[in-house]
Scaffold this motif. Structure first.
Motif, PDB file in Angstrom:
ATOM      1  N   LEU A   1       0.837  -1.203   0.000  1.00  0.00           N
ATOM      2  CA  LEU A   1       0.000   0.000   0.000  1.00  0.00           C
ATOM      3  C   LEU A   1       0.869   1.249   0.000  1.00  0.00           C
ATOM      4  O   LEU A   1       1.884   1.311   0.702  1.00  0.00           O
ATOM      5  CB  LEU A   1      -0.916   0.014   1.225  1.00  0.00           C
ATOM      6  CG  LEU A   1      -1.940  -1.117   1.353  1.00  0.00           C
ATOM      7  CD1 LEU A   1      -2.732  -0.956   2.644  1.00  0.00           C
ATOM      8  CD2 LEU A   1      -2.874  -1.140   0.160  1.00  0.00           C
ATOM      9  N   GLU A   2       0.440   2.251  -0.769  1.00  0.00           N
ATOM     10  CA  GLU A   2       1.144   3.531  -0.812  1.00  0.00           C
ATOM     11  C   GLU A   2       0.146   4.670  -0.848  1.00  0.00           C
ATOM     12  O   GLU A   2      -0.947   4.536  -1.400  1.00  0.00           O
ATOM     13  CB  GLU A   2       2.046   3.622  -2.050  1.00  0.00           C
ATOM     14  CG  GLU A   2       3.277   2.754  -2.004  1.00  0.00           C
ATOM     15  CD  GLU A   2       4.187   2.981  -3.199  1.00  0.00           C
ATOM     16  OE1 GLU A   2       3.872   3.892  -4.021  1.00  0.00           O
ATOM     17  OE2 GLU A   2       5.185   2.255  -3.329  1.00  0.00           O
ATOM     18  N   GLU A   3       0.548   5.796  -0.266  1.00  0.00           N
ATOM     19  CA  GLU A   3      -0.276   7.000  -0.349  1.00  0.00           C
ATOM     20  C   GLU A   3       0.023   7.717  -1.655  1.00  0.00           C
ATOM     21  O   GLU A   3       1.166   7.766  -2.110  1.00  0.00           O
ATOM     22  CB  GLU A   3       0.006   7.938   0.822  1.00  0.00           C
ATOM     23  CG  GLU A   3      -0.588   7.490   2.138  1.00  0.00           C
ATOM     24  CD  GLU A   3      -0.462   8.560   3.202  1.00  0.00           C
ATOM     25  OE1 GLU A   3       0.179   9.596   2.925  1.00  0.00           O
ATOM     26  OE2 GLU A   3      -1.000   8.366   4.301  1.00  0.00           O
ATOM     27  N   SER A   4      -1.027   8.264  -2.242  1.00  0.00           N
ATOM     28  CA  SER A   4      -0.871   9.009  -3.483  1.00  0.00           C
ATOM     29  C   SER A   4      -1.644  10.312  -3.354  1.00  0.00           C
ATOM     30  O   SER A   4      -2.825  10.301  -2.980  1.00  0.00           O
ATOM     31  CB  SER A   4      -1.395   8.199  -4.667  1.00  0.00           C
ATOM     32  OG  SER A   4      -1.382   8.960  -5.851  1.00  0.00           O
ATOM     33  N   ILE A   5      -1.000  11.437  -3.657  1.00  0.00           N
ATOM     34  CA  ILE A   5      -1.650  12.741  -3.549  1.00  0.00           C
ATOM     35  C   ILE A   5      -2.040  13.223  -4.937  1.00  0.00           C
ATOM     36  O   ILE A   5      -1.216  13.285  -5.855  1.00  0.00           O
ATOM     37  CB  ILE A   5      -0.718  13.773  -2.883  1.00  0.00           C
ATOM     38  CG1 ILE A   5      -0.356  13.308  -1.470  1.00  0.00           C
ATOM     39  CG2 ILE A   5      -1.385  15.144  -2.846  1.00  0.00           C
ATOM     40  CD1 ILE A   5       0.626  14.223  -0.766  1.00  0.00           C
TER      41      ILE A   5
END
Length: 336
Positions: A268-272
């Protein structure tokens, strides 16, 4: 049941069969390897959470008389319980959830619900049988001759066929939010010798045949249900020995993880969003593996190829994807 690895990408799933050995030595004989933490770590509740609870109600028979007399709705629910239980989910006794069933029916009619009963399950499955019928076809006796001149006789027979269709719906609880609809549709047939071209078929026989069709319909759709409730675990540890890489999972047999099951490991990764500045969570399949022979009630060890082992981080999650057997897949293709 065979379970295979899911690789997410370009809107499609690719299935890969690993050829690595899944029989490993005792994990204590391997050397521990430091694991970097994932960017998004699971919460304590996610790691130690309880089994998913599912209540499966009898499908409504509607105005289909044969479905009512054969109790098809009960046959569908009972078959579905068996397949969903294979994922490690806990099946809740539907008899203690009558208020929940009434609220689901109200929600389906009015588009909203204010269910305030006991929180007995995480998901509820309900549905409707739309078709349940039986037909017959008479075939006269015939004779034919092989290339050697020998004659053969086929007696007259009646072929009876049954078909069941329905729509099953999954709701998330306690909010009763609609999640997924899955259609079921399958037919079965049987033949018997006869001298009566009208092909009489008793009510009991008709009911038995549509019950078989209902069970076959659920079996055909089971993979979609099982993948929805597929067991999920988290990476806890990495060990290595002579190029062999094994990883410990946070769950085992109690949650549906069994030896020889192929799995996929997700990150899982955060994406803006550069336009809205909204933060989204994106998941990526980063590696595949297979559950080894070392499986406990609440843990399991998986084997991963060496060239993919360094992609895995502490807290990444693992999921099993169910797949029809090769025989079933070929059978499905032969229908068309």
């Amino acid at each position: 049941m065979k379970k295979r690895a899911l690789i997410v990408g370009l809107g499609s799933a690719i299935f890969i069969s690993g050829c690595m050995s899944t029989n490993i030595r005792p994990p204590s004989t391997y050397t521990k390897v430091s694991l970097p933490p994932a960017e998004i770590m699971p919460t304590k509740d996610e790691v130690s959470g309880t089994r998913t609870k599912v209540v499966i109600f009898n499908a409504e028979d509607g105005n289909v008389e044969l479905a009512k007399s054969a109790k098809i709705g009960h046959s569908v629910a009972s078959s579905l319980e068996t397949y969903i239980a294979e994922t490690g989910s806990e099946i809740v006794d539907r008899s203690i959830a009558q208020k929940l069933k009434e609220e689901i029916q109200l929600a389906e009619m009015q588009g909203k619900s204010e269910y305030s009963g006991p929180n007995i399950a995480n998901y509820a499955i309900t549905g409707t049988i739309t078709t349940a019928n039986v037909g017959s076809k008479f075939q006269e006796a015939s004779q034919w001759q092989d290339k050697d001149g020998k004659w053969y006789t086929s007696p007259a027979k009646c072929t009876y066929s049954a078909n069941v269709k329905g729509n099953l719906r999954i709701y998330k609880l306690p909010g009763l939010s609609f999640s997924k609809a899955i259609n079921i549709d399958e037919g079965v047939s049987t033949s018997q010798e006869t001298r009566n071209s009208r092909c009489p078929y008793s009510q009991a026989s008709q009911e038995g045949l549509v019950q078989q069709a209902a069970s076959a319909a659920v079996k055909d759709a089971r993979i979609e249900f099982q993948n929805y409730f597929a067991p999920k675990a988290y990476i806890l540890e990495h060990r290595q020995s002579e190029g062999e890489n094994i990883f410990k999972l946070s769950r085992g047999k109690d949650f549906g993880f069994t030896a020889q099951s192929d799995i996929s490991i997700f990150h899982l990764e955060e994406s803006i969003n550069p336009l809205t500045q909204e933060v989204n969570i994106e998941e990526y399949a980063i590696a595949e593996g297979t559950i080894s022979n070392e499986v406990g009630q609440n843990h399991a060890w998986i084997v991963v190829d060496e060239d993919e082992a360094n992609k895995i981080k502490l807290g990444d999650y693992v999921k099993v994807l169910y797949e029809k057997s090769a025989f079933e897949s070929v059978g499905s293709l032969l229908k068309f």
